[in-house]
Design a protein around this motif. Sequence first.
Motif, PDB file in Angstrom:
ATOM      1  N   ARG A  48     -50.223  80.647  -1.265  1.00 36.32           N
ATOM      2  CA  ARG A  48     -49.014  80.541  -2.097  1.00 36.32           C
ATOM      3  C   ARG A  48     -49.304  80.949  -3.543  1.00 36.32           C
ATOM      4  O   ARG A  48     -48.496  81.618  -4.188  1.00 36.32           O
ATOM      5  N   MET A  49     -50.461  80.538  -4.046  1.00 34.88           N
ATOM      6  CA  MET A  49     -50.812  80.929  -5.412  1.00 34.88           C
ATOM      7  C   MET A  49     -51.014  82.441  -5.518  1.00 34.88           C
ATOM      8  O   MET A  49     -50.533  83.086  -6.465  1.00 34.88           O
TER       9      MET A  49
ATOM     10  N   LEU B 219     -32.787  83.626  -6.390  1.00 33.30           N
ATOM     11  CA  LEU B 219     -34.096  83.863  -5.762  1.00 33.30           C
ATOM     12  C   LEU B 219     -33.946  84.516  -4.400  1.00 33.30           C
ATOM     13  O   LEU B 219     -34.803  85.310  -3.987  1.00 33.30           O
TER      14      LEU B 219
ATOM     15  N   ILE C 117     -40.399  73.388  -1.264  1.00 34.01           N
ATOM     16  CA  ILE C 117     -40.298  72.952  -2.666  1.00 34.01           C
ATOM     17  C   ILE C 117     -39.761  71.518  -2.695  1.00 34.01           C
ATOM     18  O   ILE C 117     -38.745  71.225  -2.059  1.00 34.01           O
TER      19      ILE C 117
ATOM     20  N   ASN D  38     -38.586  87.712  -4.717  1.00 34.18           N
ATOM     21  CA  ASN D  38     -39.818  88.367  -4.276  1.00 34.18           C
ATOM     22  C   ASN D  38     -40.078  89.696  -4.980  1.00 34.18           C
ATOM     23  O   ASN D  38     -41.004  90.414  -4.607  1.00 34.18           O
TER      24      ASN D  38
ATOM     25  N   LYS E 273     -42.147  82.418 -13.779  1.00 38.03           N
ATOM     26  CA  LYS E 273     -43.221  81.950 -14.658  1.00 38.03           C
ATOM     27  C   LYS E 273     -42.706  80.727 -15.408  1.00 38.03           C
ATOM     28  O   LYS E 273     -41.494  80.561 -15.578  1.00 38.03           O
TER      29      LYS E 273
ATOM     30  N   PRO F 263     -44.045  73.942  -8.414  1.00 40.97           N
ATOM     31  CA  PRO F 263     -43.976  74.481  -7.042  1.00 40.97           C
ATOM     32  C   PRO F 263     -43.209  75.794  -6.947  1.00 40.97           C
ATOM     33  O   PRO F 263     -43.600  76.686  -6.180  1.00 40.97           O
ATOM     34  N   LEU F 264     -42.142  75.945  -7.696  1.00 47.55           N
ATOM     35  CA  LEU F 264     -41.396  77.205  -7.662  1.00 47.55           C
ATOM     36  C   LEU F 264     -42.232  78.352  -8.242  1.00 47.55           C
ATOM     37  O   LEU F 264     -42.355  79.420  -7.636  1.00 47.55           O
ATOM     38  N   ALA F 265     -42.810  78.119  -9.411  1.00 52.65           N
ATOM     39  CA  ALA F 265     -43.594  79.181 -10.064  1.00 52.65           C
ATOM     40  C   ALA F 265     -44.895  79.444  -9.329  1.00 52.65           C
ATOM     41  O   ALA F 265     -45.446  80.547  -9.417  1.00 52.65           O
ATOM     42  N   GLY F 266     -45.393  78.445  -8.604  1.00 48.69           N
ATOM     43  CA  GLY F 266     -46.612  78.621  -7.820  1.00 48.69           C
ATOM     44  C   GLY F 266     -46.357  79.318  -6.495  1.00 48.69           C
ATOM     45  O   GLY F 266     -47.277  79.485  -5.703  1.00 48.69           O
ATOM     46  N   HIS F 267     -45.127  79.715  -6.278  1.00 48.24           N
ATOM     47  CA  HIS F 267     -44.808  80.462  -5.055  1.00 48.24           C
ATOM     48  C   HIS F 267     -44.108  81.794  -5.332  1.00 48.24           C
ATOM     49  O   HIS F 267     -44.546  82.842  -4.862  1.00 48.24           O
ATOM     50  N   TYR F 268     -42.999  81.765  -6.055  1.00 47.07           N
ATOM     51  CA  TYR F 268     -42.199  82.983  -6.226  1.00 47.07           C
ATOM     52  C   TYR F 268     -42.856  83.952  -7.201  1.00 47.07           C
ATOM     53  O   TYR F 268     -43.153  83.590  -8.343  1.00 47.07           O
ATOM     54  N   PRO F 269     -43.024  85.194  -6.787  1.00 46.65           N
ATOM     55  CA  PRO F 269     -43.654  86.176  -7.678  1.00 46.65           C
ATOM     56  C   PRO F 269     -42.909  86.374  -8.995  1.00 46.65           C
ATOM     57  O   PRO F 269     -43.529  86.651 -10.014  1.00 46.65           O
TER      58      PRO F 269
ATOM     59  N   ALA G   1     -49.177  75.157 -10.371  1.00 46.36           N
ATOM     60  CA  ALA G   1     -48.848  76.523 -10.794  1.00 46.36           C
ATOM     61  C   ALA G   1     -50.044  77.259 -11.374  1.00 46.36           C
ATOM     62  O   ALA G   1     -50.002  78.482 -11.525  1.00 46.36           O
TER      63      ALA G   1
ATOM     64  N   TYR H 200     -49.758  84.691  -3.600  1.00 46.91           N
ATOM     65  CA  TYR H 200     -48.437  85.313  -3.443  1.00 46.91           C
ATOM     66  C   TYR H 200     -47.651  85.255  -4.753  1.00 46.91           C
ATOM     67  O   TYR H 200     -46.967  86.207  -5.128  1.00 46.91           O
ATOM     68  N   SER H 201     -47.749  84.137  -5.437  1.00 43.87           N
ATOM     69  CA  SER H 201     -46.995  83.972  -6.695  1.00 43.87           C
ATOM     70  C   SER H 201     -47.426  84.986  -7.739  1.00 43.87           C
ATOM     71  O   SER H 201     -46.695  85.251  -8.696  1.00 43.87           O
ATOM     72  N   GLN H 202     -48.626  85.536  -7.551  1.00 40.88           N
ATOM     73  CA  GLN H 202     -49.117  86.533  -8.505  1.00 40.88           C
ATOM     74  C   GLN H 202     -48.956  87.949  -7.951  1.00 40.88           C
ATOM     75  O   GLN H 202     -49.623  88.883  -8.395  1.00 40.88           O
TER      76      GLN H 202
ATOM     77  N   TYR I 283     -52.233  80.760 -14.813  1.00 42.08           N
ATOM     78  CA  TYR I 283     -51.813  82.170 -14.864  1.00 42.08           C
ATOM     79  C   TYR I 283     -50.334  82.365 -14.539  1.00 42.08           C
ATOM     80  O   TYR I 283     -49.821  83.459 -14.659  1.00 42.08           O
ATOM     81  N   ASN I 284     -49.644  81.336 -14.117  1.00 35.24           N
ATOM     82  CA  ASN I 284     -48.189  81.404 -13.998  1.00 35.24           C
ATOM     83  C   ASN I 284     -47.487  80.826 -15.226  1.00 35.24           C
ATOM     84  O   ASN I 284     -46.294  80.517 -15.169  1.00 35.24           O
TER      85      ASN I 284
ATOM     86  N   PHE J   5     -48.402  68.265  -3.165  1.00 39.46           N
ATOM     87  CA  PHE J   5     -48.572  68.829  -4.497  1.00 39.46           C
ATOM     88  C   PHE J   5     -49.253  67.837  -5.451  1.00 39.46           C
ATOM     89  O   PHE J   5     -49.757  68.239  -6.487  1.00 39.46           O
TER      90      PHE J   5
END
Lengths: 480, 480, 480
Positions: free
Chosen positions: C68-69, A344, C330, A349, A380, A371-377, A405, C71-73, A408-409, C387
């Motif tokens: 954060r959400m 990551l 996280i 990003n 999923k 939490p990971l999927a709800g942050h990192y682009p 998340a 950004y994740s998208q 949509y993730n 969370f």
Amino acid sequence: MPKLSLHPDRLLPADPTTRAIARELYAEIAGLPIVSPHGHTDPEWFATDAAWTNATELLLAPDHYLFRMLYSQGIDLDALAVPRKGGVIPATDPREAWRLFAANWKLFRGTPSSMWLPHVFGEVFGIDVALDESTADFYYDTIGEALASPAFRPRALFERFNIELLATTEGAGDDLKHHKAIQASGWQGKVVTTYRPDSVIDPEHDSFARDIVRFADLSGENVESWTGYLAAHRKRRADFRAMGATATDHGFVTARTANLSTVECEALFAKVMGGKAGADEAELFRAQMLTEMARMSVEDGMTMQIHPGSTRNHNARLFASHGRDKGADIPRATEYVEALRPMLDLFGNEPDLKVILFTLDETTYARELAPLAGHYPCLKLGPAWWFHDSPEGMRRFREMTTETAGFYNTVGFNDDTRAFLSIPARHDVARRIDCGFLARLVAEHRMEDWEAAELAHELTVGLVRKAYGLEAPAREVEPA
Amino acid sequence: MPKLSLHPDRLLPADPTTRAIARELYAEIAGLPIVSPHGHTDPEWFATDAAWTNATELLLAPDHYLFRMLYSQGIDLDALAVPRKGGVIPATDPREAWRLFAANWKLFRGTPSSMWLPHVFGEVFGIDVALDESTADFYYDTIGEALASPAFRPRALFERFNIELLATTEGAGDDLKHHKAIQASGWQGKVVTTYRPDSVIDPEHDSFARDIVRFADLSGENVESWTGYLAAHRKRRADFRAMGATATDHGFVTARTANLSTVECEALFAKVMGGKAGADEAELFRAQMLTEMARMSVEDGMTMQIHPGSTRNHNARLFASHGRDKGADIPRATEYVEALRPMLDLFGNEPDLKVILFTLDETTYARELAPLAGHYPCLKLGPAWWFHDSPEGMRRFREMTTETAGFYNTVGFNDDTRAFLSIPARHDVARRIDCGFLARLVAEHRMEDWEAAELAHELTVGLVRKAYGLEAPAREVEPA
Amino acid sequence: MPKLSLHPDRLLPADPTTRAIARELYAEIAGLPIVSPHGHTDPEWFATDAAWTNATELLLAPDHYLFRMLYSQGIDLDALAVPRKGGVIPATDPREAWRLFAANWKLFRGTPSSMWLPHVFGEVFGIDVALDESTADFYYDTIGEALASPAFRPRALFERFNIELLATTEGAGDDLKHHKAIQASGWQGKVVTTYRPDSVIDPEHDSFARDIVRFADLSGENVESWTGYLAAHRKRRADFRAMGATATDHGFVTARTANLSTVECEALFAKVMGGKAGADEAELFRAQMLTEMARMSVEDGMTMQIHPGSTRNHNARLFASHGRDKGADIPRATEYVEALRPMLDLFGNEPDLKVILFTLDETTYARELAPLAGHYPCLKLGPAWWFHDSPEGMRRFREMTTETAGFYNTVGFNDDTRAFLSIPARHDVARRIDCGFLARLVAEHRMEDWEAAELAHELTVGLVRKAYGLEAPAREVEPA
């Protein structure tokens, strides 16, 4: 004789208000095509379109959900006609094996097999009596006769099942001849492959030495050098893409990634190829290769799937007699937060990278994965997997991932199966559970009904197409 | 004065459809006999059949569920008449202790004690007002008077409770005199023992040195040698079987097993007996002995129970003043997949061995225990245990184990209690929760009603008899 | 245009029987004052009572749940007007940022933001149309106009929200000038501070060096010596108490505590101050300081809050560009049983000490936290955090802690927010979920309705006042 029951409201919540909402949601998406981007059916079926033989060989002997439960109750695998190591089929009368299974069918009460198989029996074969000792022969004969008819050939069923896309999984040492044959045949069914290079990445894999040779042959690269080895992966990824692949898949025991320098990679790779890598170095090599696979996905756009956490072949005696995939894989606690960090740090990003995470450790849903999927682009969440691909397991997945998340993730459903006939059943279970979950949100006034309807559609076809880079077929009109 | 409430539908799901199904299932099994294969009642009660004294001594002072909660809210154990170290009873008026408990009864709202105790009060003692400060004396007097009457002697209650079998638990250094007395008395109540050799296996147990001496005396073996030590276990297991035991029980902090060579065992054993085993060696010895116990179970057919994961005596100050079992045992994360592997490598595929796994770590239900029990012939899942022996805990157990292990790899209910009067209450809670769970499966059309009825019977009496090698009494006819 | 929906029954269980009970419980406590003992609002707001500017600056840019959400998208933080490192505001038109948020509002379906924000929009601003692309400008304008009016100044909203007490959180290097200004202003709103000394305790904190200097200045102590350093904490705790603080807060990555000798403490402290503490020593120092903080709480009566388990700033690139608190924290697996033991050995049995435990690792609820809090007099359970501060998260908290810890070892709700306008929404969600949980217990006949009503009141105001040492306001009469 008890009737086979396939109640139209099965798996929908019991509360009448919630059930009514769920029923409406389900009615809107029940008929959507099946998109199956991850699974283990045999491409030879669709290449040759040969008829299957009988119920035991098709439905019982290859289904680890079935024979592991029977084995746990003291039933010998030979008696179930399960192949031994090297594919040797025991000299068991398949009808006797089927009778044994039928006589023990009650063991599956409360398990997902008790949802999947009656769907296959009723919807695919038109059987309307329940399975038990007294109906075992009737089942065996009915299924056997059907399988001999053209309507039950693989391609015919593929079309009848309304499958939009079916992905199989092949190793890096596979020549993809069946996929080539499918393409050459002119048949319109969309069967694609997936690049699963575990056996040429994991020095501890029992086929590593053999598959590295094939990998070299098929890629034409000098896989003795780190650069050549990476080039071979790039070649083979391109080969797989030519056979429709849009994704890769990686199933090591941990989710660990690494970010070594080129010099370190070369030294480690030399040890691996020299057969001198110890357990820690093998783990580090797998970790580095997950990062390399992510790097290549950034380059070539393939979606990357990570399936960690299975302790393979836990039963030593059974592994010796029967080999891999005999129901003796046991999940273990799996850590993602530190494991994925090196990868990551490099690619987290990237807006166009898609890395789909799976788990066998449900404790990570709310604590780590959402939490990971709800942050990192790039991240999923894959659907509830394997032991958790079940009504309660899917419900827990939604309850524990959605609040952090979102929907949509996530990426829709994977059937992950080699049991081709059960694919509609499995997708149907997922659709019912998702509709039930959405219906609860509506009934509790946490979401509007039209929002739930939109989401039901997304969870069924929209998100999976997006996550795996699949185009929607022209004929289907997405709702406004 | 508020009424004591024991609603006939208590613990059944609120949804009317589901409740109606649950009610029918419950009606069919509510009257079945109690089979209690694992618990901690005192065999002396049934040997002497002496009357109990008062509510405090019988119901409050020995119940760690009660005094731990009161202690957590700042109430002194002395004021509750809880015995101090060495069994010294504090000079507290038991009536005052009961009043203090009654005044704080609200603390138990939402806990399983709020289900168990009203059942005892209402069903056993016929009390119909709720417990609070104003009724404390009425309770104390009513219970005291009842206990003085013949109908409330241990044997009379045993019969009234319709107990088919009750297992107690004794250490390897116990002479079983109470069990002998029960056998000699001619009383027909079936009270059996269970072999729990923790204190002669765990070098870190505070009674190890003392109990090894008794173990040598009672077995007549030379326990200074590894061979003699194992022989002593075999002797004592036979002694316990003569007093009805069909099971052993093992409660170490981890589930670790080992498979050492005889030479290694001898060296390790010498260290243990010489008092020179460090923490790691003590752990390895316990691990090896779990494997030895499994080996002996293969020989003698005793069911093996493993209860790991409790951090005993966490509160150092309380342990110094009050000793063991004072509500200060705290669960910890527990690993099974690697821990059990050495034992499973040897005996995992034995069809006649029965090893029942328990846990205080619910995260292992779906991740480790159900997959293990859903594969290995020797493994079965014990019911939700201790902190999880509660309505929500039992529900989670079924939701997280059934889909992978099924119902038939579970073993019915354990009350695991020394609170004899609460045994019917505890079994009743389990029956209601199981019926509620089954009813949901029926209401969601995941199971037929007749299947649920069959399973309710199995979960109540069938599976427990099978798992613990108990015969069904001649008078009871199993449903076809 | 779709209506904004704030259904009166939202978040209550769908089953009609249960919902009716929940509705009655909720009606009794919906109007109770808000007690907010833990949060992160800016005291400057209440000191200056200056107007907020616009929807983006107030509601979007500071809310990590939202950005954060997004950004994740794949949405850039700059486009959302989220400040960069050092507070630099990107040159983004706030209206454009708001439009971008509105256009992506569907991403929050199923998340707690989808409950909180409509409450803010509807109840605080009186908006009655749903948020989407078409209403973005209407929202932006309506909110902007409202914020410019006196009725939407911080103090006016504080009063309108019926806030009995609001705690902010300040570091040990804070001069508390805003709190002093609030006190000096004569305004009656009760805004208090909380002592959060992380940045002068954690040698790895990025502000450690800077804050230690301020800490020395503000305390007037020689913080170069271990004794002086401890004295500085005592001084600052007293300073904070003078500004209303009744609690401290500690947020290290683990819950580890230690009990070193004075000599060991001095040596460790010297290393820390000399910049020579490695990672293990930094961890040990934090551990020892948790114990010191507990010791000081025994002395001065401040309630101690422990918030472990967050892997801060996981996204290295984002941390470099945007700094702390940007949605990249996280959770990780967190252990309490061994971690807290050294501190509990010293102070676990103190009847007047109050240590409130929080977690981001839900697996510890039933396994570790409820058993610990259900035994140790000093321990209480903080509400579902971060969370898990969500409908499903709160439900799981009650389901997994109540049976072992009861309700009375919990401490009511924390909103834990810097989003001041959402405080009523957050407390409302908690009240609804608690009433729903209690209603289920009543519907299942596990509790009487009057008990549930008493508990609803306790969970809303009673327990929080007790846990944080707050007096009930004279005007409120507790139910008999």
